[in-house]
Design a protein around this motif. Sequence first.
Motif, short mmCIF file in Angstrom:
data_model
loop_
_atom_site.label_atom_id
_atom_site.label_comp_id
_atom_site.label_asym_id
_atom_site.label_seq_id
_atom_site.Cartn_x
_atom_site.Cartn_y
_atom_site.Cartn_z
N ALA A 163 19.02 -58.81 28.65
CA ALA A 163 18.46 -58.94 30.00
C ALA A 163 18.09 -60.39 30.30
O ALA A 163 18.39 -60.90 31.39
N GLU A 164 17.46 -61.06 29.36
CA GLU A 164 17.10 -62.47 29.58
C GLU A 164 18.34 -63.35 29.73
O GLU A 164 18.36 -64.26 30.56
N ASP B 58 27.45 -58.20 40.98
CA ASP B 58 26.58 -57.46 41.90
C ASP B 58 25.89 -56.29 41.21
O ASP B 58 24.82 -55.86 41.64
N LEU B 59 26.53 -55.75 40.17
CA LEU B 59 26.02 -54.58 39.47
C LEU B 59 26.33 -54.73 37.99
O LEU B 59 27.47 -55.03 37.62
N VAL B 60 25.30 -54.54 37.15
CA VAL B 60 25.48 -54.63 35.71
C VAL B 60 25.00 -53.33 35.08
O VAL B 60 23.92 -52.83 35.41
N PHE B 61 25.82 -52.80 34.17
CA PHE B 61 25.42 -51.65 33.37
C PHE B 61 25.01 -52.19 32.01
O PHE B 61 25.83 -52.76 31.29
N LEU B 62 23.74 -52.02 31.66
CA LEU B 62 23.19 -52.51 30.40
C LEU B 62 22.80 -51.31 29.54
O LEU B 62 21.75 -50.71 29.72
N ASP B 63 23.69 -50.96 28.64
CA ASP B 63 23.52 -49.77 27.80
C ASP B 63 23.97 -50.08 26.37
O ASP B 63 24.97 -49.54 25.90
N PRO B 64 23.24 -50.98 25.68
CA PRO B 64 23.65 -51.35 24.32
C PRO B 64 23.40 -50.21 23.33
O PRO B 64 22.61 -49.30 23.62
N PRO B 65 24.04 -50.27 22.17
CA PRO B 65 23.74 -49.26 21.14
C PRO B 65 22.24 -49.23 20.86
O PRO B 65 21.62 -50.27 20.67
N PHE B 66 21.66 -48.04 20.88
CA PHE B 66 20.22 -47.91 20.72
C PHE B 66 19.72 -48.55 19.43
O PHE B 66 18.66 -49.16 19.41
N ALA B 67 20.48 -48.42 18.35
CA ALA B 67 20.04 -48.92 17.04
C ALA B 67 19.87 -50.44 17.02
O ALA B 67 19.13 -50.96 16.19
N LEU B 68 20.54 -51.15 17.92
CA LEU B 68 20.49 -52.61 17.90
C LEU B 68 19.29 -53.20 18.66
O LEU B 68 18.93 -54.35 18.46
N GLY B 69 18.71 -52.42 19.59
CA GLY B 69 17.53 -52.88 20.32
C GLY B 69 17.73 -54.18 21.09
O GLY B 69 16.85 -55.04 21.09
N LEU B 70 18.84 -54.33 21.78
CA LEU B 70 19.19 -55.60 22.43
C LEU B 70 18.80 -55.71 23.91
O LEU B 70 19.13 -56.69 24.56
N TRP B 71 18.10 -54.75 24.46
CA TRP B 71 17.85 -54.75 25.91
C TRP B 71 17.20 -56.04 26.38
O TRP B 71 17.68 -56.66 27.33
N SER B 72 16.10 -56.44 25.77
CA SER B 72 15.36 -57.62 26.24
C SER B 72 16.17 -58.90 26.09
O SER B 72 16.20 -59.74 27.00
N VAL B 73 16.84 -59.06 24.95
CA VAL B 73 17.65 -60.26 24.71
C VAL B 73 18.78 -60.36 25.73
O VAL B 73 18.99 -61.41 26.35
#
Length: 187
Positions: free
Chosen positions: A135-136, A118-133
Amino acid sequence: MNGRPGRIRIIGGSLRNSRLEVPELAGLRPTSERVRETLFNWLAPMIEGARVLDLCAGTGALGIEALSRGAAAACFVEPDARAARTLRDNLVRLKVEGGEVVAADAQAFLGGAPRAFDLVFLDPPFALGLWSVLAERLEQGGWLAGRAWVYVESPREPVPALPAQWVLHREGRAGEVRFALYRRALP
């Protein structure tokens, strides 16, 4: 980091003012108290009974805060063995029920059998740049309940590319950090 080095505080709910031990690890960046307070004010109407995924959990502060405020269960995914062990120890020490720690890489975890959250916290290490991957994979892999909420913490610029079904609900900034809450729109 808030409080004395190596500790952060839970700010609300049944565990209010409890302290979490935090290992000193390169790249570990706990979400600030101010940002967590704002986020959980936004989430107050929808946190009770929620099934939560704390992806790239680190300290687990977001998921533990959710459990403290009435979430039914939280799955914490953390690849670093020391961070995962400290997170497990914090859950045991605080007698938190409903928490499951998975010592795995977020991408590998999302390649497994899905569960709808129901709820996801998406906070990857900034250096890895994984948000889009990530999220998809969340969107396409069956990990999100029909009208799930997704919290995304990222650098202020650029804003990560996210699935079109994720509609921005609220956002804020703290220093060089952008934090945003999205609602998954039903097709």
